[in-house]
Design an enzyme around this catalytic site. Structure first.
Site, PDB file in Angstrom:
ATOM      1  N   ARG A   1      14.894  13.093  14.121  1.00 31.45           N
ATOM      2  CA  ARG A   1      14.377  13.359  15.324  1.00 31.45           C
ATOM      3  C   ARG A   1      14.562  14.566  16.029  1.00 31.45           C
ATOM      4  O   ARG A   1      15.793  15.209  15.806  1.00 31.45           O
ATOM      5  CB  ARG A   1      15.066  12.201  16.293  1.00 31.45           C
ATOM      6  CG  ARG A   1      14.636  11.826  17.744  1.00 31.45           C
ATOM      7  CD  ARG A   1      15.368  10.923  18.232  1.00 31.45           C
ATOM      8  NE  ARG A   1      15.185   9.514  17.955  1.00 31.45           N
ATOM      9  CZ  ARG A   1      15.888   8.589  18.446  1.00 31.45           C
ATOM     10  NH1 ARG A   1      17.095   8.650  18.934  1.00 31.45           N
ATOM     11  NH2 ARG A   1      15.634   7.388  18.034  1.00 31.45           N
TER      12      ARG A   1
ATOM     13  N   ARG B 256      21.490  13.057  24.899  1.00 31.00           N
ATOM     14  CA  ARG B 256      20.314  13.089  24.190  1.00 31.00           C
ATOM     15  C   ARG B 256      19.132  13.696  24.819  1.00 31.00           C
ATOM     16  O   ARG B 256      19.369  14.606  25.728  1.00 31.00           O
ATOM     17  CB  ARG B 256      19.675  11.552  23.887  1.00 31.00           C
ATOM     18  CG  ARG B 256      20.714  10.506  23.413  1.00 31.00           C
ATOM     19  CD  ARG B 256      20.806  10.664  21.854  1.00 31.00           C
ATOM     20  NE  ARG B 256      21.580   9.788  21.304  1.00 31.00           N
ATOM     21  CZ  ARG B 256      21.193   8.520  20.791  1.00 31.00           C
ATOM     22  NH1 ARG B 256      19.723   8.378  21.055  1.00 31.00           N
ATOM     23  NH2 ARG B 256      21.770   7.745  20.399  1.00 31.00           N
TER      24      ARG B 256
ATOM     25  N   LYS C 100      25.686   6.568  23.548  1.00 30.46           N
ATOM     26  CA  LYS C 100      24.687   7.596  23.953  1.00 30.46           C
ATOM     27  C   LYS C 100      24.670   7.934  25.480  1.00 30.46           C
ATOM     28  O   LYS C 100      25.098   6.854  26.174  1.00 30.46           O
ATOM     29  CB  LYS C 100      23.354   7.076  23.380  1.00 30.46           C
ATOM     30  CG  LYS C 100      22.976   5.679  23.809  1.00 30.46           C
ATOM     31  CD  LYS C 100      21.427   5.240  23.414  1.00 30.46           C
ATOM     32  CE  LYS C 100      21.408   4.869  21.956  1.00 30.46           C
ATOM     33  NZ  LYS C 100      20.372   3.980  21.470  1.00 30.46           N
TER      34      LYS C 100
ATOM     35  N   LYS D  71      21.762   9.465  28.585  1.00 31.36           N
ATOM     36  CA  LYS D  71      20.357   9.836  28.573  1.00 31.36           C
ATOM     37  C   LYS D  71      20.033  10.409  29.877  1.00 31.36           C
ATOM     38  O   LYS D  71      20.553   9.674  31.049  1.00 31.36           O
ATOM     39  CB  LYS D  71      19.452   8.649  28.374  1.00 31.36           C
ATOM     40  CG  LYS D  71      19.799   8.170  26.836  1.00 31.36           C
ATOM     41  CD  LYS D  71      18.855   7.087  26.653  1.00 31.36           C
ATOM     42  CE  LYS D  71      18.782   6.752  25.271  1.00 31.36           C
ATOM     43  NZ  LYS D  71      17.610   5.615  24.777  1.00 31.36           N
TER      44      LYS D  71
ATOM     45  N   CYS E 133       7.489   0.098  20.647  1.00 29.33           N
ATOM     46  CA  CYS E 133       8.515   0.871  19.876  1.00 29.33           C
ATOM     47  C   CYS E 133       8.106   0.861  18.424  1.00 29.33           C
ATOM     48  O   CYS E 133       7.035   0.377  17.894  1.00 29.33           O
ATOM     49  CB  CYS E 133       9.898   0.067  19.971  1.00 29.33           C
ATOM     50  SG  CYS E 133      10.171  -1.344  18.931  1.00 29.33           S
TER      51      CYS E 133
ATOM     52  N   CYS F 270      12.786   0.525  11.013  1.00 28.93           N
ATOM     53  CA  CYS F 270      13.884   0.278  12.125  1.00 28.93           C
ATOM     54  C   CYS F 270      14.678  -0.740  11.597  1.00 28.93           C
ATOM     55  O   CYS F 270      14.396  -1.808  11.487  1.00 28.93           O
ATOM     56  CB  CYS F 270      13.347  -0.015  13.562  1.00 28.93           C
ATOM     57  SG  CYS F 270      14.775  -0.269  14.653  1.00 28.93           S
TER      58      CYS F 270
ATOM     59  N   CYS G   5      12.939  -5.793  19.347  1.00 27.26           N
ATOM     60  CA  CYS G   5      14.260  -6.452  19.295  1.00 27.26           C
ATOM     61  C   CYS G   5      14.783  -5.948  20.938  1.00 27.26           C
ATOM     62  O   CYS G   5      14.108  -5.169  21.602  1.00 27.26           O
ATOM     63  CB  CYS G   5      15.354  -5.829  18.398  1.00 27.26           C
ATOM     64  SG  CYS G   5      15.935  -4.440  18.873  1.00 27.26           S
TER      65      CYS G   5
ATOM     66  N   CYS H 283      13.472   0.069  23.495  1.00 25.82           N
ATOM     67  CA  CYS H 283      13.276   1.422  23.088  1.00 25.82           C
ATOM     68  C   CYS H 283      12.008   1.709  23.835  1.00 25.82           C
ATOM     69  O   CYS H 283      11.523   2.991  23.976  1.00 25.82           O
ATOM     70  CB  CYS H 283      13.103   1.716  21.451  1.00 25.82           C
ATOM     71  SG  CYS H 283      14.689   1.516  20.904  1.00 25.82           S
TER      72      CYS H 283
END
Ligand code: SRM
Ligand code: SF4
Length: 590
Positions: free
Chosen positions: A100, A169, A233, A235, A454, A460, A499, A503
């Site tokens: 990424r 991120r 993480k 953001k 996503c 994934c 899930c 995302c």
């Protein structure tokens, strides 16, 4: 300051003791999570990555390194479509790596586009995946080509540092920052903040770019993150009203630009947004960020550092599922959080200023930049750019990049802006767009244009159900239902995630499907189209026929009972068909 009740959430009554900065304490346990130990022992993210890469006996890397490689912008994955077959053949899983980029605001030049395309074709699965955070993802890179791939990305002056991992991120920015000078200024602040919050470790440069090793890493320091980086993480998004394409309230830190007389006066600051949740775990839930005040542009680095370091010092380092800033604020209170941030800043935040968001989607087609330049927003379904049959999207964009003199901008809705086009170049671009079937924006209705999915299967590792691969088929069926009710032209925002991690920011969809098991989803309904109200669970664990039956009946009620211009989500809430928590008011007046 209090927040309205959140129906995604069931009560979690864990009381946290007050920790001093740097302390890692949590009442539920005295041990830290294993990832904390891995970070601590990693010599600032080096771990045994070199040894892992050198081991030719396996396509995988060592277990601890799978945690560390994320900080370098890559995930180890395996092809889930092949798992059973390979198990039966007694082969190890078909390991490969997702990479990424760190591309603040998602801006790249045509030259960089061509380089990324060549990398996707040479090293990955011949596709570029535009993400919901304005980054590019490559899928399917094998271990022995990982280093060469990262070198090629860096050679194009794009890096992958901190694109994943327990750090700040990729920073999001409203995707049309070229319409006014102030938009460009906001973009500049975001890009500089992204640079400022990058880890200082040289591990990335040593491992992937062969920079000389600094023995043991002693000579370098990591002043902002410390040895164990963040608990989880982090953001950041910059929104420029009236567009909330970044879904600013879904982020740990949101900066909402306040423009006065066309100039950037500063930013309203929101904190503690996040989407992630786990099925059946009542202590995890999505939350919207909350406004804590206003800062001048020159204070934005200070506030970002203060929010980040407060989370560094007080975030939960034992339960990773509760390690996001949103839970730190939930557990300690917004008033406490705000005063701690102000103490670190050395100033008091001013009152938030008025702002209003109109929508959180993209504007498709050509937009006049009013400075002699034009911007074309293309619909890229699920952000996936590849060549399939007549839809030669990868080839088409390659052709466009060869002649384009402006730049490319990824949107937070997985779409692509061919930006800064001279008026005389528009016809060439239009012809290439049509020839390569990149003109979905002309052909599709608003449901298809605005839908997000996503990645999910097969790459994934966390997916419980399909998302990206299911979206086109699902949209066809829903479009037929809408057509029956004469609702083809009504914008309805649909989001699907494989899930509950969220995302595709599904909890901000008017309709959302959250994967529960193969072919089964939770149906969530009732968000607005401004990113200011979360949806709520409507039906749990249902299959496609039930989803279609349910939506068919709701579309019929909507067609019969809606007010002019009333959104589907707003209608469902007005009719009490779903009861989401109150969101952030449409017009926020301080
Ligand atoms: Fe995500 C984990 C893909 C945006 C919340 N996300 C993952 C992983 C890496 C799976 C994993 O950990 O093994 C997925 C890789 C799939 C693949 O094969 O490529 C993945 N996330 C994505 C992308 C590619 C979705 C997309 O279709 O665009 C997005 C990449 C963003 C980027 O460029 O940086 C992506 N992920 C998001 C967002 C949306 C956003 O940030 O605006 C969220 C919700 C916001 C939030 O963070 O609260 C999100 N991803 C998660 C979570 C849940 C985090 C949590 O708080 O619990 C996970 C799971 C985790 O971290 O353990 C996750
Ligand atoms: Fe994977 Fe779940 Fe994120 Fe979809 S929402 S990409 S299934 S982690």
């Amino acid at each position: 300051m209090t927040r309205p009740p959140n129906l995604h959430k069931q009560e979690c009554n864990v009381a946290f003791p007050f920790a001093t900065p740097g302390q890692i304490t949590h009442p539920m346990s005295t041990s830290t999570s294993s990832i904390e130990s891995i970070k601590q022992a990693s010599q600032r993210l080096r771990g045994s990555l070199r040894e892992s890469l050198a081991d030719a006996h396996t396509g995988a890397i060592r277990a601890d390194d799978t945690a560390l490689i994320k900080f370098h912008g890559s995930y180890q994955q395996d092809d889930r479509d092949l798992r059973d077959e390979r198990r039966q053949q007694k082969l190890e899983p078909a390991y490969s790596f997702m990479i990424r980029t760190r591309t603040p605001g998602g801006v790249v030049t045509p030259r960089q586009w061509l380089a990324l395309d060549a990398i996707a074709t040479r090293y990955a699965n011949a596709s570029l995946r535009l993400t919901t955070r304005q980054a590019f993802q490559f899928h399917g890179v094998i271990k022995r080509e990982l280093k060469a791939t990262l070198q090629a990305i860096n050679a194009s002056l794009i890096d992958t540092v901190a694109a994943c991992g327990d750090v700040n991120r990729n920073v999001l920015v409203s995707a049309n920052p070229v319409e006014s000078q102030a938009h460009a200024v906001v973009h500049d602040w975001a890009a500089r903040l992204s640079e400022h919050l990058k880890p200082k470790s040289r591990a990335y440069y040593e491992i992937w770019l062969d920079e000389e090793h600094i023995a043991g890493g002693e000579a370098e320091s990591e002043p902002m993150y410390g040895e164990t980086y963040l608990p989880r993480k982090f953001k950041i998004a910059f929104a420029v009203p009236p567009t909330n394409d970044v879904d600013v309230f879904a982020h740990d830190l949101g900066c909402i630009a306040v423009l006065e007389d066309g100039e950037l006066a500063g930013f309203n600051i929101s904190v503690g947004g996040g989407m992630g949740a786990s099925h059946g775990d009542a202590t995890t839930y999505p939350l919207l960020g909350q406004l804590i005040g206003f800062v001048r542009p020159d204070q934005v680095f200070t506030i970002a550092e203060a929010v980040l370091t407060t989370q560094r010092d007080f975030g939960n380092r034992v339960e990773r599922k509760r390690a996001r800033l949103k839970y730190t604020i939930e557990d300690r209170g917004l008033d406490w959080f705000k005063s701690e941030v102000e103490r670190r800043c050395g100033f008091t935040l001013a009152r938030a200023r008025p702002f209003a968001f109109e929508h959180n989607g993209d504007r498709f087609g050509w937009i006049d930049g009013h400075d002699g330049r034009w911007h074309l927003t293309l619909r890229i379904e699920s952000g996936r750019i590849a060549d399939h049959g007549e839809a030669m999207h990868l080839s088409g964009l390659r052709e466009i990049a060869r002649s384009h003199r402006g730049d490319f901008r990824l949107t937070p809705n997985q779409n692509l802006v061919i930006a800064n086009v001279e008026a005389e170049d528009r016809a060439t671009i239009d012809a290439l767009v049509a020839a390569h079937r990149l003109d979905l924006y002309r052909r599709a209705g608003p449901l298809r244009l605005n839908a997000l999915a996503c990645v999910a299967l097969p790459s994934c590792g966390l997916a419980m159900a399909e998302a990206e691969r299911y979206l086109p088929d699902l949209l066809g069926k829903l479009e037929a239902l809408l057509g029956k009710q004469g609702l083809d032209d009504v914008p309805i925002h649909l989001r699907i995630s494989g899930c509950p991690n969220g995302c595709s920011r599904p909890y901000l969809g008017e309709i959302a499907l959250i994967g529960k098991a193969p072919g089964r989803y939770n149906l969530m309904l009732g968000a607005d189209r401004r990113g200011q109200r979360l949806n709520a669970l409507h039906r749990e664990n249902i299959d496609e026929p039930t989803i279609l039956e349910e939506l068919d009946s709701l579309f019929a009620r909507y067609a019969a009972g809606r007010k002019p211009d009333e959104g589907f989500g707003d209608f469902l809430v007005r009719y009490a068909i779903v009861r989401p928590a109150a969101g952030i008011p449409v017009q926020v007046i301080a």
